[in-house]
Design an enzyme around this catalytic site. Sequence first.
Site, PDB file in Angstrom:
ATOM      1  N   LEU A   1       0.793  -1.105   0.028  1.00 14.09           N
ATOM      2  CA  LEU A   1      -0.022   0.073   0.036  1.00 14.09           C
ATOM      3  C   LEU A   1       0.790   1.279  -0.031  1.00 14.09           C
ATOM      4  CD1 LEU A   1      -3.116   0.775   0.115  1.00 14.09           C
ATOM      5  CD2 LEU A   1      -2.652   1.064   2.606  1.00 14.09           C
TER       6      LEU A   1
ATOM      7  N   SER B   1       3.714  -6.782   2.284  1.00 18.00           N
ATOM      8  CA  SER B   1       2.457  -6.022   2.870  1.00 18.00           C
ATOM      9  C   SER B   1       1.085  -6.301   1.988  1.00 18.00           C
ATOM     10  CB  SER B   1       2.670  -4.575   3.081  1.00 18.00           C
ATOM     11  OG  SER B   1       1.761  -3.647   3.927  1.00 18.00           O
ATOM     12  N   GLN B   2       0.356  -5.533   1.611  1.00 18.11           N
ATOM     13  CA  GLN B   2      -0.700  -5.468   0.767  1.00 18.11           C
ATOM     14  C   GLN B   2      -0.404  -6.416  -0.312  1.00 18.11           C
ATOM     15  OE1 GLN B   2      -4.001  -2.546  -0.030  1.00 18.11           O
ATOM     16  NE2 GLN B   2      -2.743  -2.579  -1.978  1.00 18.11           N
TER      17      GLN B   2
ATOM     18  N   ASP C   1       6.098  -4.666  14.324  1.00 15.51           N
ATOM     19  CA  ASP C   1       5.705  -4.240  13.016  1.00 15.51           C
ATOM     20  C   ASP C   1       4.939  -2.725  13.247  1.00 15.51           C
ATOM     21  OD1 ASP C   1       5.072  -5.067   9.933  1.00 15.51           O
ATOM     22  OD2 ASP C   1       3.372  -4.062  10.779  1.00 15.51           O
TER      23      ASP C   1
ATOM     24  N   HIS D   1       7.466  -1.719  10.155  1.00 18.42           N
ATOM     25  CA  HIS D   1       6.645  -2.030   9.059  1.00 18.42           C
ATOM     26  C   HIS D   1       7.438  -1.751   7.770  1.00 18.42           C
ATOM     27  CE1 HIS D   1       3.558  -3.907   6.610  1.00 18.42           C
ATOM     28  NE2 HIS D   1       3.299  -2.746   5.995  1.00 18.42           N
TER      29      HIS D   1
END
Length: 299
Positions: free
Chosen positions: A42, A108-109, A225, A280
């Site tokens: 993202l 991630s996404q 994270d 993250h």
Amino acid sequence: MLGGFWVRREYSGVAGLLYPLLGACLWASVVGYKPVVIVHGLFDSSGDFIHLQHFINESHPGTNVTVIDLFDGSSSLQPMWKQVEGFKTAIYPIIQNAEDGVHFICYSQGGLVCRGILSTLSDHNVQSFISLSSPQAGQYGDTDYLRYLFPQFVKSNLFHICYTSVGQRISICNYWNDPHHRDLYVNSSDYLALLNSEKHNPNSTEWKKNFLKIKTLVLIGGPDDGVISPWQSSQFGFYDDNETVVEMQHQDLYLRDVFGLKTLAARGDLIICSVPGVEHVHWHSNDTVFHMCMEKWLV
């Protein structure tokens, strides 16, 4: 070798630079490192993965690394199935040209995008699927991302938006998993609930077969994270309705082997890699994470 002894030759000038380079190229051709495809998350873009590309080429010289340059920045908010189709179209020629297969690193996404690709692409040849701090079991948390996207909402009331037809046009709502509104999630989510067969999926058997073509699944995450909520979602753990984390091995999708997690574990092909102290945004630029959790799966 002369007279039973190895002779080391030292070269200077141009030759001194050329011979090591030629050696590295020959080594890569002999070892045959498979191409690596990276899918971002993202608000990211392909330029964010320079460090990861460097780590790969340093440890596996000659590896063809492609960071797919699609759905960058705010475009990453587009619906997940639209992104799956776009990334699939971009990646497919790489797969077709890689006789011995490719590796996926999906951040991630992007890890959820890659699951969609692997589930729906019947002739993929992905060997290692490395899921790098991805909300594989969903997302439920008050994070900076949430406050930026939905400043008037907190996690407890975001379902009012996400579980509507309008909300499902936003990527994060496609995997928003409110443990206090499971029925709404199952009925409304047209991406994650479908991937997990939490709602009726007529293609579930075929998708499971496709997904299990991977040789190795590596799930990377960690307690510091700060974005993936709960962080155990990166390893298929998630909240129950009391917001107590239930680890993957006790989740229904694992116990029923809905899309192959239990099969992968039985094969010895499910790798869990937890690393503390990593925020993250730093997973793909942390050399310790690369060497601990990724390097050996990219051969």
